[in-house]
Write an enzyme that holds these catalytic residues in place. Structure first.
Site, PDB file in Angstrom:
ATOM      1  N   LYS A   1       0.842  -1.208   0.000  1.00 14.39           N
ATOM      2  CA  LYS A   1       0.000   0.000   0.000  1.00 14.39           C
ATOM      3  C   LYS A   1       0.878   1.260   0.000  1.00 14.39           C
ATOM      4  O   LYS A   1       0.628   2.203  -0.743  1.00 14.39           O
ATOM      5  CB  LYS A   1      -0.931  -0.017   1.221  1.00 14.39           C
ATOM      6  CG  LYS A   1      -2.041  -1.061   1.093  1.00 14.39           C
ATOM      7  CD  LYS A   1      -2.763  -1.342   2.392  1.00 14.39           C
ATOM      8  CE  LYS A   1      -3.686  -2.565   2.229  1.00 14.39           C
ATOM      9  NZ  LYS A   1      -4.337  -2.990   3.464  1.00 14.39           N
TER      10      LYS A   1
ATOM     11  N   ASP B   1     -10.751   2.431   4.196  1.00 11.50           N
ATOM     12  CA  ASP B   1     -10.976   0.984   4.064  1.00 11.50           C
ATOM     13  C   ASP B   1     -12.471   0.683   3.940  1.00 11.50           C
ATOM     14  O   ASP B   1     -12.855  -0.432   3.583  1.00 11.50           O
ATOM     15  CB  ASP B   1     -10.424   0.253   5.296  1.00 11.50           C
ATOM     16  CG  ASP B   1      -9.142  -0.511   4.988  1.00 11.50           C
ATOM     17  OD1 ASP B   1      -8.883  -0.769   3.800  1.00 11.50           O
ATOM     18  OD2 ASP B   1      -8.420  -0.845   5.939  1.00 11.50           O
TER      19      ASP B   1
ATOM     20  N   GLN C   1      -4.331  -1.861   9.788  1.00 13.61           N
ATOM     21  CA  GLN C   1      -4.248  -3.165   9.145  1.00 13.61           C
ATOM     22  C   GLN C   1      -4.773  -4.272  10.068  1.00 13.61           C
ATOM     23  O   GLN C   1      -4.345  -4.384  11.213  1.00 13.61           O
ATOM     24  CB  GLN C   1      -2.785  -3.450   8.739  1.00 13.61           C
ATOM     25  CG  GLN C   1      -2.589  -4.741   7.972  1.00 13.61           C
ATOM     26  CD  GLN C   1      -3.278  -4.734   6.595  1.00 13.61           C
ATOM     27  OE1 GLN C   1      -3.203  -3.763   5.858  1.00 13.61           O
ATOM     28  NE2 GLN C   1      -3.959  -5.826   6.258  1.00 13.61           N
TER      29      GLN C   1
END
Ligand code: NDP
Length: 293
Positions: free
Chosen positions: A52, A119, A96
């Protein structure tokens, strides 16, 4: 059979985003900034976060990483989330997953400012998505929708069978495909571990989305001739011919299924790359305040 090439598509989309960042820079505007929080030493999580950050660099975004050991307390992580929520330079951030067992993931997701939730995991974004309002879409389903759109896959009136009902892939995928408009307007069947006769359900599908986490689970005789197959799975299986000792396979038995399909995503090189690209698209939207003013 045609490959739905996530690598090629994400390179194209990244080039488009990079061009937009150039324009922003020339005009002296704010450069999009994505932050990532990584807790612990999970090897897969490290790979995902690094990719990412690397993708951010490729398109000219600013990126930053907050890295902490696995013994970080929940209160300390909440403090990090709070600081990122209040940092005006950070447009969007991700924490994460999975988190260490002693940290309540739900509590962390709820603490993220939904305006920075690139997200798309916060219930505000999920609820808005379910109601067809503008929202940060969860990255994997967003990436798949973009893939279907850019490959002009016909979806209206098609029967789509989604395997798996997780909050981050299966359930949002089923909602997005059943929404009005393109890509969408599908008739969707959402399946899970309690579904009776899964092969029979899959055989009825014009579009199959497999997201269950079992290597090569979907077999050739489950799939209708001419179906479109989207394989979300990322599974490691032992492989002595590889230096690492393993290779990546999807939830679909590619060799059996591919000859029957009209289109299929490879693993690797399919949905995974689109997921990272979708995160970049969400970060650009966050910076432009396209979803929330
Ligand atoms: P989860 O483990 O959260 O969910 C798995 C789902 O599959 C559950 O709904 C479960 O049913 C269902 N399931 C499990 N076994 C069976 C079975 N035998 N028959 C039918 N359904 C079954 O997985 P995720 O959604 O997080 O991930 C799925 C896969 O996608 C994994 O391989 C993961 O690595 C990959 N992934 C890939 C991403 C990418 O970017 N390409 C992003 C995210 C995930 P039940 O609810 O009844 O338990």
């Amino acid at each position: 059979m045609l490959l739905l090439d996530g690598k090629l598509l994400s390179e194209n989309i990244k080039a488009e985003i990079a061009a937009e960042v150039d324009v922003i820079r020339q005009k002296g505007g704010k450069i999009p900034h994505l932050a990532a929080v990584l807790v612990g030493e999970n090897p897969a999580s490290q790979v995902y976060v690094n990719s990412k950050i690397k993708s951010c660099e490729q398109v000219g975004f600013k990126s930053s990483m907050v890295r902490r050991d696995a013994d970080l307390s929940e209160a300390e992580l909440l403090e990090i989330v709070h600081n990122l929520n209040n940092d005006p330079d950070v447009d969007g951030f991700i924490v994460q997953l999975p988190l260490p067992k002693h940290i309540n993931e739900e509590k962390i997701i709820l603490a993220i400012d939904h305006r920075k939730d690139v997200d798309g995991f916060h219930p505000v974004n999920f609820g808005r998505m379910a109601q067809g309002m503008s929202a940060f879409l969860p990255a994997t389903p967003f990436g798949i929708m973009e893939m279907l759109r850019r490959y002009n896959i016909e979806t209206a009136g098609k029967h789509c069978v989604v395997l798996g009902r997780s909050n981050i892939v299966g359930t949002p995928m089923s909602l997005l495909l059943s929404r009005k408009g393109y890509p969408g307007d599908c008739t969707v069947t959402l399946t899970h571990s309690r579904t009776k006769d899964l092969p029979a359900e899959v055989r009825r599908a014009d579009i199959v989305v497999a997201a269950i986490g079992i290597p090569q689970f979907v077999k050739g005789d489950w799939v209708k001739e001419g179906a479109v197959v989207v394989d979300v799975g990322i599974n490691r299986i032992p492989d002595d011919t590889k230096k690492s000792g393993f290779r990546l396979v999807g939830d679909v038995d590619f060799d059996e299924v591919a000859p029957k399909c009209s289109h299929i995503t490879p693993v690797p090189g399919g949905v995974g790359l689109m997921t990272v690209t979708a995160l970049l698209m969400n970060t650009l939207k966050a910076c432009r305040k396209e979803i929330y003013q």
